[in-house]
Design an enzyme around this catalytic site. Structure first.
Site, PDB file in Angstrom:
ATOM      1  N   ASP A   1      46.257  28.853  49.695  1.00  0.00           N
ATOM      2  CA  ASP A   1      44.610  29.099  49.380  1.00  0.00           C
ATOM      3  C   ASP A   1      43.721  27.967  49.553  1.00  0.00           C
ATOM      4  O   ASP A   1      42.560  27.798  49.198  1.00  0.00           O
ATOM      5  CB  ASP A   1      44.427  29.858  48.206  1.00  0.00           C
ATOM      6  CG  ASP A   1      42.876  30.516  48.121  1.00  0.00           C
ATOM      7  OD1 ASP A   1      42.264  30.762  49.105  1.00  0.00           O
ATOM      8  OD2 ASP A   1      42.302  30.509  47.037  1.00  0.00           O
TER       9      ASP A   1
ATOM     10  N   CYS B   1      43.677  53.555  50.814  1.00  0.00           N
ATOM     11  CA  CYS B   1      42.627  53.939  49.993  1.00  0.00           C
ATOM     12  C   CYS B   1      42.166  55.269  50.178  1.00  0.00           C
ATOM     13  O   CYS B   1      41.491  55.756  49.108  1.00  0.00           O
ATOM     14  CB  CYS B   1      41.522  52.795  50.487  1.00  0.00           C
ATOM     15  SG  CYS B   1      41.598  51.086  50.055  1.00  0.00           S
TER      16      CYS B   1
ATOM     17  N   CYS C   1      38.817  57.237  48.268  1.00  0.00           N
ATOM     18  CA  CYS C   1      38.505  56.450  47.317  1.00  0.00           C
ATOM     19  C   CYS C   1      37.399  55.401  47.643  1.00  0.00           C
ATOM     20  O   CYS C   1      37.512  54.799  48.484  1.00  0.00           O
ATOM     21  CB  CYS C   1      39.629  55.767  46.471  1.00  0.00           C
ATOM     22  SG  CYS C   1      39.131  55.081  45.141  1.00  0.00           S
TER      23      CYS C   1
ATOM     24  N   CYS D   1      35.816  51.071  44.421  1.00  0.00           N
ATOM     25  CA  CYS D   1      35.556  49.471  44.263  1.00  0.00           C
ATOM     26  C   CYS D   1      34.191  49.410  44.906  1.00  0.00           C
ATOM     27  O   CYS D   1      33.262  48.076  44.275  1.00  0.00           O
ATOM     28  CB  CYS D   1      36.591  48.683  45.136  1.00  0.00           C
ATOM     29  SG  CYS D   1      36.665  49.331  46.873  1.00  0.00           S
TER      30      CYS D   1
ATOM     31  N   CYS E   1      27.651  38.721  46.622  1.00  0.00           N
ATOM     32  CA  CYS E   1      28.701  38.749  45.550  1.00  0.00           C
ATOM     33  C   CYS E   1      28.708  37.913  44.311  1.00  0.00           C
ATOM     34  O   CYS E   1      28.603  36.784  44.433  1.00  0.00           O
ATOM     35  CB  CYS E   1      30.055  38.495  46.376  1.00  0.00           C
ATOM     36  SG  CYS E   1      31.623  38.526  45.488  1.00  0.00           S
TER      37      CYS E   1
ATOM     38  N   CYS F   1      34.073  37.563  39.090  1.00  0.00           N
ATOM     39  CA  CYS F   1      33.680  39.158  38.934  1.00  0.00           C
ATOM     40  C   CYS F   1      34.777  39.823  39.189  1.00  0.00           C
ATOM     41  O   CYS F   1      35.246  39.675  40.337  1.00  0.00           O
ATOM     42  CB  CYS F   1      32.360  39.436  39.652  1.00  0.00           C
ATOM     43  SG  CYS F   1      31.951  41.239  39.314  1.00  0.00           S
TER      44      CYS F   1
ATOM     45  N   CYS G   1      35.331  45.130  41.092  1.00  0.00           N
ATOM     46  CA  CYS G   1      36.135  45.862  42.220  1.00  0.00           C
ATOM     47  C   CYS G   1      37.481  45.803  42.039  1.00  0.00           C
ATOM     48  O   CYS G   1      38.259  46.882  42.610  1.00  0.00           O
ATOM     49  CB  CYS G   1      35.658  45.252  43.554  1.00  0.00           C
ATOM     50  SG  CYS G   1      36.189  43.694  43.878  1.00  0.00           S
TER      51      CYS G   1
ATOM     52  N   CYS H   1      40.266  49.935  40.633  1.00  0.00           N
ATOM     53  CA  CYS H   1      41.194  50.393  41.781  1.00  0.00           C
ATOM     54  C   CYS H   1      42.211  51.022  40.866  1.00  0.00           C
ATOM     55  O   CYS H   1      42.901  50.643  39.825  1.00  0.00           O
ATOM     56  CB  CYS H   1      41.718  49.215  42.366  1.00  0.00           C
ATOM     57  SG  CYS H   1      42.934  49.761  43.692  1.00  0.00           S
TER      58      CYS H   1
END
Length: 344
Positions: A133, A187, A190, A193, A213, A240, A243, A247
């Site tokens: 990352d 998903c 749904c 999120c 965001c 945050c 979302c 799930c």
């Protein structure tokens, strides 16, 4: 193609604390490049200029390393021991994203990933490079391509086995490895999120506008927080999780087993009264080894002041008042705003 070492690598990965290991080709065309280009063209990356600057390299793994033929993707679980959405109710305390409540995951994962990469290099006789990352590499599309999960409507990766709470690490190699089957989207209809997002940061399913965001605003954004987002921030002072936490696939998630990823008690719901009193030295000491240290004291205090303004806690007024004369103008502005909110 080389496939005989796969199970030994998975055993090695498990021994190093990784929850899953999957493989995909790194030298094939994919749709992720077009999605990234559209994200940047629409300005959804906000002030993250590095995304535009590294776009050509970021669009495809071969942009990073032309000789790479395969990618080995590992996941490490960091599941919380309770629902982090409950922490939003304690408005006199700050809410820190689950991933940042202990050690910096880059430090935890990279050394172990290098050990695993060493075994891959030895087993294949090919070159390897590791990524956690910090390089212009799209880990989530690679992980989906390798079958580790799928990018949900919130654009984060979801796994049927791990839910939403896991980090990714990538080994690129010049070895031509037998790939795993790609991930499939589960998903369905749904949209939990999307609906829970406090700032409506998803213009459409599978699209994120980072400028709206809270994770971007509290971590990447350096200036004043736009006023339209201050009330929706609540007590979120670093990142945050809404979302992720909502799930339904998290019913299969488990708590983190790696000690360095288990939340520190003092970072689960730290009192705003303690955080607002931090000077630079105390901030650095409190967050030594933490990813929070990266944003610096001033940006962090800015976030805490927004939370204070949303808290309704009059006992914070003296601390907020003192920060109106802070040398950093962004901190001073946030203090003035918070004082106005607490005085209403």
């Amino acid at each position: 193609m080389i496939s005989t070492s796969r199970e030994s690598w998975r055993a090695k990965a498990k021994g190093l604390g990784f929850s899953s290991l999957r493989i995909c080709r790194a030298d094939e065309a994919w749709e992720a490049a077009a999605r990234l280009e559209a994200f940047v063209e629409q300005g959804h990356h906000g002030t993250m200029a590095w995304m535009k600057d590294t776009l050509d390299r970021r669009k495809h793994p071969n942009g990073m390393w032309p000789q790479a033929k395969s990618a080995i993707i590992v996941a490490m679980n960091y599941g919380p021991d309770a629902d982090p959405l409950e922490d939003l109710e304690n408005t006199s305390a700050g809410n820190i994203s689950v991933y940042a409540r202990h050690r910096d995951y880059h430090d935890v994962i990279k050394g172990r990933l290098k050990q695993l990469a060493g075994q891959v290099a030895k087993g294949t006789g090919e070159e390897v490079k590791v990524f956690v990352d910090t390089a212009p590499l799209m880990e989530k599309p690679l992980a989906e391509k390798a079958g580790l999960g799928w990018q949900g409507k919130h654009t984060n990766l979801v796994s049927r086995e791990l839910g939403s709470w896991f980090f990714l690490g990538v080994i690129l190699t010049t070895a031509a490895l037998e790939p795993d089957a790609p991930g499939q989207d589960h998903c369905g209809a749904c949209r939990a999120c999307l609906d829970i997002c406090p700032t409506s940061a998803f213009p459409a399913p599978y699209q994120l506008d980072a400028r709206r965001c809270i994770s971007y605003l509290t971590i990447e954004h350096k200036g004043p927080i736009p006023e339209e987002f201050r009330k929706p921030m609540g007590n979120r002072i670093y990142g945050c999780d809404d979302c992720l936490a909502v799930c339904p696939w998290n019913k299969f998630a488990s708590e983190a087993s790696e000690a360095k990823l288990i939340a520190r008690e003092d970072l689960k719901s730290p009192p705003l009264s303690d955080l607002l009193a931090l000077d630079d030295a105390a901030f650095r000491q409190l967050f030594s080894g933490s990813p929070i240290k990266r944003i610096g004291r001033d940006r962090f205090i800015r976030n805490c002041l927004i939370a204070a303004g949303n808290s309704g806690d009059a006992s914070l007024v003296p601390l907020v008042e003192a920060l109106r004369s802070d040398p950093d103008p962004v901190v001073a502005e946030a203090a003035n705003w918070a004082l106005g909110e607490l005085s209403d």
